[in-house]
Motif scaffolding. Structure first.
Motif, PDB file in Angstrom:
ATOM      1  N   PHE A  92      76.571  39.023   0.971  1.00  0.00           N
ATOM      2  CA  PHE A  92      77.130  38.202   2.100  1.00  0.00           C
ATOM      3  C   PHE A  92      76.008  37.276   2.339  1.00  0.00           C
ATOM      4  O   PHE A  92      75.172  37.493   2.655  1.00  0.00           O
ATOM      5  CB  PHE A  92      77.358  39.075   3.157  1.00  0.00           C
ATOM      6  N   ILE A  93      76.343  35.971   1.985  1.00  0.00           N
ATOM      7  CA  ILE A  93      75.115  34.930   2.146  1.00  0.00           C
ATOM      8  C   ILE A  93      75.410  33.944   3.435  1.00  0.00           C
ATOM      9  O   ILE A  93      76.621  33.622   3.501  1.00  0.00           O
ATOM     10  CB  ILE A  93      74.877  34.036   0.871  1.00  0.00           C
ATOM     11  N   ARG A  94      74.504  33.835   4.088  1.00  0.00           N
ATOM     12  CA  ARG A  94      74.418  32.535   5.322  1.00  0.00           C
ATOM     13  C   ARG A  94      73.848  31.650   4.787  1.00  0.00           C
ATOM     14  O   ARG A  94      72.522  31.695   4.247  1.00  0.00           O
ATOM     15  CB  ARG A  94      74.294  33.364   6.392  1.00  0.00           C
ATOM     16  N   THR A  95      74.288  30.273   5.064  1.00  0.00           N
ATOM     17  CA  THR A  95      73.458  29.232   4.462  1.00  0.00           C
ATOM     18  C   THR A  95      72.157  28.880   5.548  1.00  0.00           C
ATOM     19  O   THR A  95      71.524  27.928   5.152  1.00  0.00           O
ATOM     20  CB  THR A  95      74.158  27.878   4.376  1.00  0.00           C
ATOM     21  N   THR A  96      72.208  29.765   6.518  1.00  0.00           N
ATOM     22  CA  THR A  96      71.086  29.316   7.366  1.00  0.00           C
ATOM     23  C   THR A  96      69.698  30.490   6.770  1.00  0.00           C
ATOM     24  O   THR A  96      68.711  30.307   7.530  1.00  0.00           O
ATOM     25  CB  THR A  96      71.198  29.522   8.823  1.00  0.00           C
ATOM     26  N   GLU A  97      70.164  31.329   5.884  1.00  0.00           N
ATOM     27  CA  GLU A  97      68.993  31.889   5.505  1.00  0.00           C
ATOM     28  C   GLU A  97      68.087  31.463   4.673  1.00  0.00           C
ATOM     29  O   GLU A  97      68.183  30.364   3.860  1.00  0.00           O
ATOM     30  CB  GLU A  97      69.736  33.283   4.348  1.00  0.00           C
ATOM     31  N   ASP A  98      66.789  32.063   4.688  1.00  0.00           N
ATOM     32  CA  ASP A  98      65.427  31.532   3.959  1.00  0.00           C
ATOM     33  C   ASP A  98      65.886  31.209   2.700  1.00  0.00           C
ATOM     34  O   ASP A  98      65.573  30.121   1.894  1.00  0.00           O
ATOM     35  CB  ASP A  98      64.409  32.228   4.036  1.00  0.00           C
ATOM     36  N   ARG A  99      66.388  32.266   1.766  1.00  0.00           N
ATOM     37  CA  ARG A  99      66.655  32.049   0.463  1.00  0.00           C
ATOM     38  C   ARG A  99      67.596  31.247   0.055  1.00  0.00           C
ATOM     39  O   ARG A  99      67.195  30.419  -0.999  1.00  0.00           O
ATOM     40  CB  ARG A  99      67.178  33.578  -0.080  1.00  0.00           C
ATOM     41  N   HIS A 100      68.468  30.793   0.987  1.00  0.00           N
ATOM     42  CA  HIS A 100      69.212  29.474   0.570  1.00  0.00           C
ATOM     43  C   HIS A 100      68.646  28.132   0.830  1.00  0.00           C
ATOM     44  O   HIS A 100      68.651  27.368  -0.172  1.00  0.00           O
ATOM     45  CB  HIS A 100      70.476  29.687   1.388  1.00  0.00           C
ATOM     46  N   VAL A 101      67.891  28.092   1.920  1.00  0.00           N
ATOM     47  CA  VAL A 101      67.244  26.999   2.236  1.00  0.00           C
ATOM     48  C   VAL A 101      66.252  26.623   1.055  1.00  0.00           C
ATOM     49  O   VAL A 101      66.113  25.445   0.398  1.00  0.00           O
ATOM     50  CB  VAL A 101      66.458  27.031   3.506  1.00  0.00           C
ATOM     51  N   LYS A 102      65.781  27.708   0.468  1.00  0.00           N
ATOM     52  CA  LYS A 102      64.539  27.455  -0.432  1.00  0.00           C
ATOM     53  C   LYS A 102      65.379  26.860  -1.681  1.00  0.00           C
ATOM     54  O   LYS A 102      64.785  25.897  -2.506  1.00  0.00           O
ATOM     55  CB  LYS A 102      64.085  28.796  -0.678  1.00  0.00           C
ATOM     56  N   SER A 103      66.423  27.453  -1.999  1.00  0.00           N
ATOM     57  CA  SER A 103      67.082  27.189  -3.120  1.00  0.00           C
ATOM     58  C   SER A 103      67.664  25.768  -3.013  1.00  0.00           C
ATOM     59  O   SER A 103      67.666  24.966  -3.967  1.00  0.00           O
ATOM     60  CB  SER A 103      68.276  28.277  -3.127  1.00  0.00           C
ATOM     61  N   VAL A 104      68.187  25.183  -1.916  1.00  0.00           N
ATOM     62  CA  VAL A 104      68.852  24.113  -1.975  1.00  0.00           C
ATOM     63  C   VAL A 104      67.868  23.047  -1.785  1.00  0.00           C
ATOM     64  O   VAL A 104      67.781  21.951  -2.648  1.00  0.00           O
ATOM     65  CB  VAL A 104      69.624  23.700  -0.522  1.00  0.00           C
ATOM     66  N   GLN A 105      66.589  23.178  -1.569  1.00  0.00           N
ATOM     67  CA  GLN A 105      65.434  22.190  -1.409  1.00  0.00           C
ATOM     68  C   GLN A 105      65.008  21.984  -2.709  1.00  0.00           C
ATOM     69  O   GLN A 105      64.668  20.887  -3.191  1.00  0.00           O
ATOM     70  CB  GLN A 105      64.621  22.653  -0.494  1.00  0.00           C
ATOM     71  N   ASN A 106      64.924  23.166  -3.607  1.00  0.00           N
ATOM     72  CA  ASN A 106      64.307  23.143  -4.814  1.00  0.00           C
ATOM     73  C   ASN A 106      65.404  22.439  -5.662  1.00  0.00           C
ATOM     74  O   ASN A 106      65.019  21.355  -6.489  1.00  0.00           O
ATOM     75  CB  ASN A 106      64.129  24.510  -5.405  1.00  0.00           C
ATOM     76  N   LEU A 107      66.766  22.515  -5.645  1.00  0.00           N
ATOM     77  CA  LEU A 107      67.771  21.829  -6.399  1.00  0.00           C
ATOM     78  C   LEU A 107      67.459  20.201  -5.996  1.00  0.00           C
ATOM     79  O   LEU A 107      67.521  19.479  -6.844  1.00  0.00           O
ATOM     80  CB  LEU A 107      69.099  22.309  -6.039  1.00  0.00           C
TER      81      LEU A 107
END
Ligand code: MSP
Length: 512
Positions: A92-107
């Motif tokens: 279950f993913i939340r877009t406020t989680e660090d793993r996601h923020v890191k991933s979006v900024q990388n993309l």
């Protein structure tokens, strides 16, 4: 090499509590995930919440709460939905989680490095409710208010500095991609819609906002936040530990097998998302399936229309499996479908109580009276026995193909048909008249039990709890179940004990 399968639901806006539309996207995805697991696949099934953007910021402001706190609360109700709906999601993913923020900024950085992004100025229409930019020809005036022709939601004029993604340069490549991957968008009607949208010309896409702050910051320019759809779509790879594309999870599960979505968010998934991915040199998903809307009467069920059927109330009143079954059976998958309690009650009475429940009940009570709750010794199968056994036994290829094309109604209708035949078989064979031919009586009971086993396996992805209750009479547990075992006619061992069974579905009294 193991077999891997990755399916995702949309990530939901936690701007209000979950409603039937959300439940629908999740339940249909769950049915497919469960089927694939039964069929020996290692399944990753992702759902979650989409927490950034102006829509959420405003909803939080209205309540006077900090947006993160606001999301923490409502996101929980979506997380709990997994229990209520018996979803087998693995993450279950939340877009406020660090793993996601890191991933979006990388993309973002990769798109920037590849020269796919430039800074300019946006002026045009924006719908906060859809979190979407619209062209002039997609807007109309309604009672002095500008609205989107498609969704009917209000639009506002936006003029600000913005980063743009060079979407226009992907027009031809996308068309080629659709051409080479004819099953990328299903059902076909949606595919045609997307192709004609792309053919009508793509403009570069504004992918950052400056006038509010609730979102992921653009790397190297913290005045801007990343457009909520670029943020949200990336969740599908964040959950596989992107940007680490060498890790096992990413390697096994990307590209996703199916993004299950509602038709209203097709453009984002079938145009923008593959364009972002192709531009970043990442493979696009294999399939985007755009299902229809759950209607209440003639209208889409939505918070703003105030016509919500609350899934929690329905589950409380009728139980979960009836709701799951009903949505699968009665809503024509891919099209809109209007639902009502009345139709749900009819479905419970006819399909679940009369058809499945009745078959199980009468075969087992006949067994109790005549075979002492033991699996009887069987004699040679007769033609009629083989006919019904083979009907289910030979259906593996067909049913796999239905699931692989998300033909969920065809899958369900096949089961209904088998249930009808199984009841007819038991009636026609009249085992109660065979007391003087005990071998034949035993064989009919054996065949009927085998059919119950097979059909319960087919039903397991749709009504996991009830089908398991039935399979437990044969001592089968969820982890023992294998789709492939439907082809065996003699998997039940004679003289094994079977258990009695409670009523599976209570019939609903109706006044008409
Ligand atoms: N947050 C975006 C999705 C981002 S995915 C990267 C979003 N969220 S939503 O909460 O508004 O909607 C989520 C899903 O629920 C969409 O697939 C939408 O189609 C579905 N439904 C919402 N109302 C619906 C019905 N009445 N009927 C069926 N599904 C509909 O969009």
């Amino acid at each position: 090499m193991g077999k891997y399968f990755y399916i995702t639901t949309p990530i939901y806006y936690p701007s209000a509590r979950p409603h039937m539309g959300h439940a629908y996207s999740s339940i249909v995805s769950d049915v497919i995930a469960r089927f694939k697991r039964l069929d020996g696949y290692n399944v990753e099934f992702l759902t979650g919440t989409d927490e950034h953007g102006l829509k959420i910021q405003r909803a939080a402001e209205e309540k006077g709460i900090d947006p993160k706190k606001f999301c923490d609360e409502i996101s929980k109700t979506f997380r709990n939905l997994s229990n209520t709906l018996n979803l087998s999601n693995t993450d279950f993913i939340r877009t406020t989680e660090d793993r996601h923020v890191k991933s979006v900024q990388n993309l973002w950085k990769i798109l920037e490095e590849k020269n796919e992004i430039y800074l300019s100025k946006y002026s045009g229409w924006y719908s906060v409710s859809d979190e979407a930019f619209y062209n002039e020809d997609e807007i109309k005036e309604d009672n002095g208010v500008n609205i989107s022709v498609n969704s009917g939601s209000k639009v506002e004029w936006v003029e600000e500095e913005s980063y743009f993604f060079k979407l226009s340069k992907w027009e031809k490549k996308l068309l080629k991609f659709y051409d080479e991957n004819p099953n990328f968008i299903l059902p076909n009607s949606r595919r045609n819609e997307v192709i004609s949208f792309v053919k009508s010309g793509l403009k570069d896409l504004s992918i950052s906002r400056k006038s509010f702050s609730w979102g992921i910051k653009v790397p190297n320019n913290n005045d801007h936040i990343i457009y909520v759809w670029l943020d949200a779509l990336t969740n599908y790879i964040s959950a596989l530990n992107y940007p680490d594309t060498k890790n096992k999870k990413y390697k096994n599960f990307w590209p996703a097998d199916v993004h299950m979505i509602g038709k209203d968010i097709l453009r984002f998934h079938a145009v923008y998302w593959p364009a972002f991915l192709l531009a970043a040199d990442l493979p696009p998903p294999k399939r985007v399936y755009g299902h229809g809307w759950i209607l209440s009467g003639e209208e889409k069920m939505s918070k703003s229309k105030g016509n919500i059927l609350d899934p929690l109330e329905i589950v409380e009143k009728y139980g979960l499996d009836p709701l799951r079954y009903y949505l699968l059976k009665e809503v024509s998958f891919g099209n809109d479908g209007s639902i009502s309690q009345d139709k749900l009650e009819n479905c419970i009475n006819s399909d679940l109580a009369n058809n499945y429940g009745n078959l199980c009940q009468r075969v087992i009570s006949f067994n109790e009276k005549n075979c002492n709750l033991l699996i009887p010794e069987k004699n040679k199968f007769e033609k009629e026995d083989l006919l019904i056994l083979n009907k289910v036994g030979d259906s593996g290829k067909l049913l796999r193909s239905h699931m692989d094309r998300q033909e969920l109604n065809l899958y369900t209708n096949f089961i209904v048909d088998c249930l009808f035949d199984a009841n007819k078989y038991f009636n026609d064979q009249e085992p109660w008249k065979k007391k003087s031919d005990i071998k034949r009586l035993n064989t009919i009971v054996y065949v009927s039990l085998e059919i119950i086993r097979k059909i319960s396996i087919l039903l397991n992805p749709i009504i996991p709890e009830t089908s398991l209750k039935v399979l437990e009479i044969f001592n089968l547990k969820q982890n023992d179940l294998k789709f492939d075992s439907i082809k065996y006619h003699e998997s039940l061992k004679s003289n094994d004990k079977i258990k009695k069974i409670d009523i599976l579905f209570k019939k609903i009294e109706k006044n008409d």
